[in-house]
Design a protein around this motif. Sequence first.
Motif, PDB file in Angstrom:
ATOM      1  N   ILE A 167       0.875  -1.273   0.076  1.00 54.28           N
ATOM      2  CA  ILE A 167      -0.064   0.000   0.061  1.00 54.28           C
ATOM      3  C   ILE A 167       0.794   1.100  -0.042  1.00 54.28           C
ATOM      4  CG2 ILE A 167      -1.586   1.483   1.466  1.00 54.28           C
ATOM      5  CD1 ILE A 167      -2.873  -1.242   2.188  1.00 54.28           C
ATOM      6  N   ALA A 168       1.964   1.296   0.834  1.00 56.60           N
ATOM      7  CA  ALA A 168       2.931   2.370   0.795  1.00 56.60           C
ATOM      8  C   ALA A 168       3.653   2.606  -0.719  1.00 56.60           C
ATOM      9  CB  ALA A 168       3.941   2.185   1.878  1.00 56.60           C
ATOM     10  N   GLU A 169       3.664   1.504  -1.285  1.00 60.38           N
ATOM     11  CA  GLU A 169       4.464   1.852  -2.857  1.00 60.38           C
ATOM     12  C   GLU A 169       3.331   2.346  -3.695  1.00 60.38           C
ATOM     13  OE1 GLU A 169       7.463   1.684  -3.775  1.00 60.38           O
ATOM     14  OE2 GLU A 169       7.882   1.348  -1.429  1.00 60.38           O
ATOM     15  N   PHE A 170       1.827   2.042  -3.579  1.00 63.48           N
ATOM     16  CA  PHE A 170       0.937   2.615  -4.469  1.00 63.48           C
ATOM     17  C   PHE A 170       0.413   3.917  -3.868  1.00 63.48           C
ATOM     18  CE2 PHE A 170       0.406  -2.049  -5.648  1.00 63.48           C
ATOM     19  CZ  PHE A 170       0.708  -1.654  -6.944  1.00 63.48           C
ATOM     20  N   GLN A 171       0.687   4.305  -2.592  1.00 69.53           N
ATOM     21  CA  GLN A 171       0.577   5.504  -2.107  1.00 69.53           C
ATOM     22  C   GLN A 171      -0.978   5.620  -2.106  1.00 69.53           C
ATOM     23  OE1 GLN A 171       2.775   8.761  -3.714  1.00 69.53           O
ATOM     24  NE2 GLN A 171       4.704   7.839  -2.705  1.00 69.53           N
ATOM     25  N   ILE A 172      -1.815   4.911  -1.517  1.00 66.79           N
ATOM     26  CA  ILE A 172      -3.132   4.935  -1.268  1.00 66.79           C
ATOM     27  C   ILE A 172      -3.585   5.991  -0.358  1.00 66.79           C
ATOM     28  CG2 ILE A 172      -5.183   3.811  -0.636  1.00 66.79           C
ATOM     29  CD1 ILE A 172      -4.050   1.319  -2.081  1.00 66.79           C
ATOM     30  N   LYS A 173      -4.226   7.072  -0.398  1.00 65.19           N
ATOM     31  CA  LYS A 173      -4.533   8.084   0.136  1.00 65.19           C
ATOM     32  C   LYS A 173      -4.963   7.623   1.734  1.00 65.19           C
ATOM     33  CE  LYS A 173      -2.811  11.252  -2.488  1.00 65.19           C
ATOM     34  NZ  LYS A 173      -1.652  11.773  -2.414  1.00 65.19           N
ATOM     35  N   PHE A 174      -5.901   6.995   1.680  1.00 63.80           N
ATOM     36  CA  PHE A 174      -6.764   6.927   2.908  1.00 63.80           C
ATOM     37  C   PHE A 174      -5.467   6.136   4.067  1.00 63.80           C
ATOM     38  CE2 PHE A 174      -9.152   3.641   5.638  1.00 63.80           C
ATOM     39  CZ  PHE A 174     -10.008   4.641   6.406  1.00 63.80           C
ATOM     40  N   ILE A 175      -4.975   5.158   3.461  1.00 69.23           N
ATOM     41  CA  ILE A 175      -3.990   4.334   4.674  1.00 69.23           C
ATOM     42  C   ILE A 175      -2.719   5.196   4.745  1.00 69.23           C
ATOM     43  CG2 ILE A 175      -2.492   2.222   4.770  1.00 69.23           C
ATOM     44  CD1 ILE A 175      -5.619   1.784   4.695  1.00 69.23           C
ATOM     45  N   MET A 176      -2.224   5.888   3.810  1.00 71.91           N
ATOM     46  CA  MET A 176      -1.207   6.644   3.917  1.00 71.91           C
ATOM     47  C   MET A 176      -1.379   7.963   4.897  1.00 71.91           C
ATOM     48  SD  MET A 176       1.287   5.270   2.419  1.00 71.91           S
ATOM     49  CE  MET A 176       2.603   6.405   2.436  1.00 71.91           C
ATOM     50  N   LYS A 177      -2.625   8.150   5.059  1.00 69.19           N
ATOM     51  CA  LYS A 177      -3.031   9.374   6.191  1.00 69.19           C
ATOM     52  C   LYS A 177      -2.790   8.886   7.610  1.00 69.19           C
ATOM     53  CE  LYS A 177      -7.159  11.580   7.952  1.00 69.19           C
ATOM     54  NZ  LYS A 177      -8.431  11.749   7.895  1.00 69.19           N
ATOM     55  N   TYR A 178      -2.620   7.547   7.937  1.00 66.12           N
ATOM     56  CA  TYR A 178      -2.447   7.205   9.034  1.00 66.12           C
ATOM     57  C   TYR A 178      -1.024   6.602   9.288  1.00 66.12           C
ATOM     58  CZ  TYR A 178      -7.561   7.484   9.575  1.00 66.12           C
ATOM     59  OH  TYR A 178      -8.789   8.044   9.742  1.00 66.12           O
ATOM     60  N   PHE A 179      -0.299   6.236   8.170  1.00 71.77           N
ATOM     61  CA  PHE A 179       1.064   5.795   8.249  1.00 71.77           C
ATOM     62  C   PHE A 179       1.726   6.699   7.462  1.00 71.77           C
ATOM     63  CE2 PHE A 179      -1.773   1.928   8.753  1.00 71.77           C
ATOM     64  CZ  PHE A 179      -1.227   1.479  10.075  1.00 71.77           C
ATOM     65  N   HIS A 180       1.831   8.026   7.704  1.00 73.80           N
ATOM     66  CA  HIS A 180       2.648   9.077   7.080  1.00 73.80           C
ATOM     67  C   HIS A 180       4.024   8.901   6.908  1.00 73.80           C
ATOM     68  CE1 HIS A 180       2.443  12.914   5.202  1.00 73.80           C
ATOM     69  NE2 HIS A 180       3.513  13.389   6.051  1.00 73.80           N
ATOM     70  N   PHE A 181       4.580   8.072   8.003  1.00 68.79           N
ATOM     71  CA  PHE A 181       6.058   7.864   7.816  1.00 68.79           C
ATOM     72  C   PHE A 181       6.633   6.905   6.691  1.00 68.79           C
ATOM     73  CE2 PHE A 181       4.285   4.184  10.305  1.00 68.79           C
ATOM     74  CZ  PHE A 181       5.098   3.252   9.915  1.00 68.79           C
TER      75      PHE A 181
END
Length: 95
Positions: free
Chosen positions: A33-47
Amino acid sequence: MLTILRFVLGGLVDPPEFILTIYYSIFAALLVIAEFQIKFIMKYFHFLYYGWGKALLDFFLFTICFNTSILPFFQIPVACFFALAAGLFLILAFT
């Protein structure tokens, strides 16, 4: 790949090994998910936007790869891969 092999070759025998197998699944999904930079998840795993965050996650996966009795022949190369990836992400983060 590691999660599938752990389930097939005895990851369900011990409760701690089962929990580690679940952790591998969760963290593998998190890395994808981090590699695809999905906004909803990246909001909570910003690091995970940054190289140092990916390096810390890879280093954590490197350390938990050694805490097992299942598949030692397979987990040693995987642990070395995580150590190499963590080192490369640290180099990329600070250059």
